[in-house]
Motif scaffolding. Structure first.
Motif, PDB file in Angstrom:
ATOM      1  N   ALA A  98       0.836  -1.202   0.000  1.00 38.71           N
ATOM      2  CA  ALA A  98       0.000   0.000   0.000  1.00 38.71           C
ATOM      3  C   ALA A  98       0.870   1.251   0.000  1.00 38.71           C
ATOM      4  N   ASN A  99       1.948   1.220   0.777  1.00 37.62           N
ATOM      5  CA  ASN A  99       2.846   2.373   0.824  1.00 37.62           C
ATOM      6  C   ASN A  99       3.638   2.527  -0.476  1.00 37.62           C
ATOM      7  N   LEU A 138      -0.451  15.146   1.156  1.00 38.71           N
ATOM      8  CA  LEU A 138      -0.335  14.639   2.522  1.00 38.71           C
ATOM      9  C   LEU A 138      -0.712  13.158   2.508  1.00 38.71           C
ATOM     10  N   ILE A 139       0.275  12.310   2.786  1.00 36.88           N
ATOM     11  CA  ILE A 139       0.083  10.856   2.840  1.00 36.88           C
ATOM     12  C   ILE A 139       0.096  10.431   4.298  1.00 36.88           C
ATOM     13  N   MET A 198      -4.779   1.313  -0.659  1.00 38.47           N
ATOM     14  CA  MET A 198      -4.402   2.721  -0.729  1.00 38.47           C
ATOM     15  C   MET A 198      -5.632   3.499  -1.158  1.00 38.47           C
ATOM     16  N   LEU A 199      -5.986   4.514  -0.382  1.00 40.51           N
ATOM     17  CA  LEU A 199      -7.124   5.375  -0.695  1.00 40.51           C
ATOM     18  C   LEU A 199      -6.605   6.750  -1.081  1.00 40.51           C
ATOM     19  N   PRO A 228      -6.419  14.156   4.506  1.00 36.09           N
ATOM     20  CA  PRO A 228      -5.274  13.657   3.743  1.00 36.09           C
ATOM     21  C   PRO A 228      -5.619  13.447   2.272  1.00 36.09           C
ATOM     22  N   ASP A 229      -4.594  13.520   1.437  1.00 36.48           N
ATOM     23  CA  ASP A 229      -4.773  13.228   0.015  1.00 36.48           C
ATOM     24  C   ASP A 229      -4.715  11.734  -0.250  1.00 36.48           C
ATOM     25  N   ILE A 230      -3.935  11.036   0.563  1.00 32.18           N
ATOM     26  CA  ILE A 230      -3.740   9.592   0.408  1.00 32.18           C
ATOM     27  C   ILE A 230      -3.652   8.982   1.805  1.00 32.18           C
ATOM     28  N   ILE A 231      -4.287   7.831   2.013  1.00 32.55           N
ATOM     29  CA  ILE A 231      -4.026   7.042   3.214  1.00 32.55           C
ATOM     30  C   ILE A 231      -3.751   5.604   2.803  1.00 32.55           C
ATOM     31  N   THR A 232      -3.008   4.905   3.649  1.00 35.17           N
ATOM     32  CA  THR A 232      -2.718   3.497   3.387  1.00 35.17           C
ATOM     33  C   THR A 232      -3.217   2.648   4.542  1.00 35.17           C
ATOM     34  N   LEU A 233      -3.714   1.468   4.211  1.00 33.28           N
ATOM     35  CA  LEU A 233      -4.307   0.547   5.178  1.00 33.28           C
ATOM     36  C   LEU A 233      -3.788  -0.865   4.953  1.00 33.28           C
TER      37      LEU A 233
END
Length: 384
Positions: free
Chosen positions: A98-99, A204-205, A247-248, A229-234
């Motif tokens: 995801a990252n 912003l991640i 990844m969202l 945030p512009d991007i988040i990871t799960l």
């Protein structure tokens, strides 16, 4: 002699079975699991709702590839977008993946290469996510890292500002540094980081691999900080043990990830999606999250009462760190011999990540064992 690579310092425990918060060893002993597979089994081991969902999907199909539409992917994506207010989802198999996707998307969408992350951060062990990780021990022995990462000091805005230049694409941050020592971000710091991103056209991640899916008491940790945030990871808790990551991102970034830009053979696997859907249906209930908050506050307050004279207790929700001046490497196996499984987060922090379904009685047992072992260690240290 084992046929496995010696990449893990394994404890002397062979697991036979597990259910709820209990792990049965082949030694016949029952252990209280306050590690949850490193923050993965948020609903405990073999949760019946998750098991039933996976078994139902098993009877339909296991894999067909992402060249075809799979309705269950759309269902899980809808759950994630509705509750995060981000509009696009890419499914993969782990937090590191995801990252990696987040790093690729940030660079491609902005046309810039530099990403600012933080000392003591942890984002994974693949080459891109390893380079994003601000820990020398993770880099050691692998030669030059992927270029264009710079590490700022966590909770220090001046340090971040000094890293920003015209090559900077994004700032990548954990809202609670997990592997780095269970260190929460300060509200003012995160507010300023978001403003800095807006003023300099940076993405912003937020890495929510460990903090997401209810772990800190909200659906996602960023919701406690009132940022967008512009991007988040799960990953981790998303599948409750089934390998899955996501990844969202915001809608305006979708164009940068068109056909051929990224991919995965197993990402969005229907069995993983079935598990994730069941997890989200359960965890994202308001009353469930309220219970997590109540239990998290109870655990932290009790630890502060029992251990606060000698140890610092920090964290959010059911993500707790107990900070010691002494090395804790002997305490973790000692707790295991007494029937409590915990984690470390560096040489001085005991990390607690119990299932979100943990009972108050189980918390009381864990507190008793932690108090016994840690105060004994304090007494030994004083004697020396």
């Amino acid at each position: 002699m084992s046929g496995l690579f010696p990449t893990y310092n394994r404890f002397n425990l062979s697991v036979q079975s597990a259910e709820g918060t209990a792990v049965q060893g082949e030694d016949g002993k029952t252990y209280l699991d306050f590690g949850s597979g490193i923050g993965v089994c948020n609903l405990g081991h073999r949760h019946p709702q998750v098991m039933a969902a996976v078994e139902e999907q098993l009877q339909q199909y296991w894999h067909v590839s992402n060249l075809y539409h799979q309705p269950i992917q759309q269902e899980v994506a809808q759950w994630l977008t509705d509750h995060s207010k981000l509009e696009r989802v890419f499914f993969c198999n782990s937090g590191a993946e995801a990252n990696e996707a987040a790093i690729k998307l940030a660079r491609k969408a902005t046309g810039k290469s530099k990403i600012i992350s933080f000392h003591q951060s942890f984002h994974g062990r693949t080459f891109g996510s390893m380079a994003a990780t601000g820990q020398e021990k993770i880099h050691a022995g692998f030669g030059p890292m992927l270029e264009s990462f710079e590490y700022a000091i966590y909770n220090d805005l001046k340090s971040v500002v000094s890293c920003v230049d015209h090559h900077t694409a994004a700032i990548m941050i954990e809202l609670v540094q997990g592997e780095g020592g269970v260190i929460p971000a300060e509200q003012a710091f995160i507010t300023a980081i978001e403003k800095l991103c807006q003023e300099n056209d940076l993405l912003l991640i937020i890495d929510e691999v460990q903090t997401g899916i209810g772990r800190t008491g909200t659906k996602f940790a960023f919701q406690q900080y009132d940022v967008s945030p512009d991007i988040i990871t799960l990953a981790k808790g998303l599948g409750n043990g089934f390998p899955v990551g996501a990844m969202l991102a915001k809608e305006q970034l979708a164009e940068a990830f068109g056909p051929g830009s990224h991919g995965t053979t197993f990402g969005g696997n229907p069995l993983a999606m079935a598990a994730a859907k069941a997890v989200l249906q359960h965890v994202f209930q308001a009353d469930f999250l309220e219970e997590v908050n109540v239990k998290g506050k109870y655990l932290k307050a009790c630890l502060e009462e029992k251990l606060g004279q000698h140890y610092q207790v920090r964290g959010q929700g059911l993500m707790i760190g107990i900070v010691s001046d002494a090395d804790i490497s002997s305490m973790v196996p000692e707790l295991m011999t007494k029937g409590l499984l915990v984690l470390s987060a560096g040489p001085h922090v005991i990390r607690l990540l119990p299932p979100l379904t943990v009972s108050t009685d189980e918390i009381d047992i864990a507190i008793q064992l932690l108090t016994e072992v840690l105060l004994q260690q304090t007494a030994l240290t004083v004697q020396k």
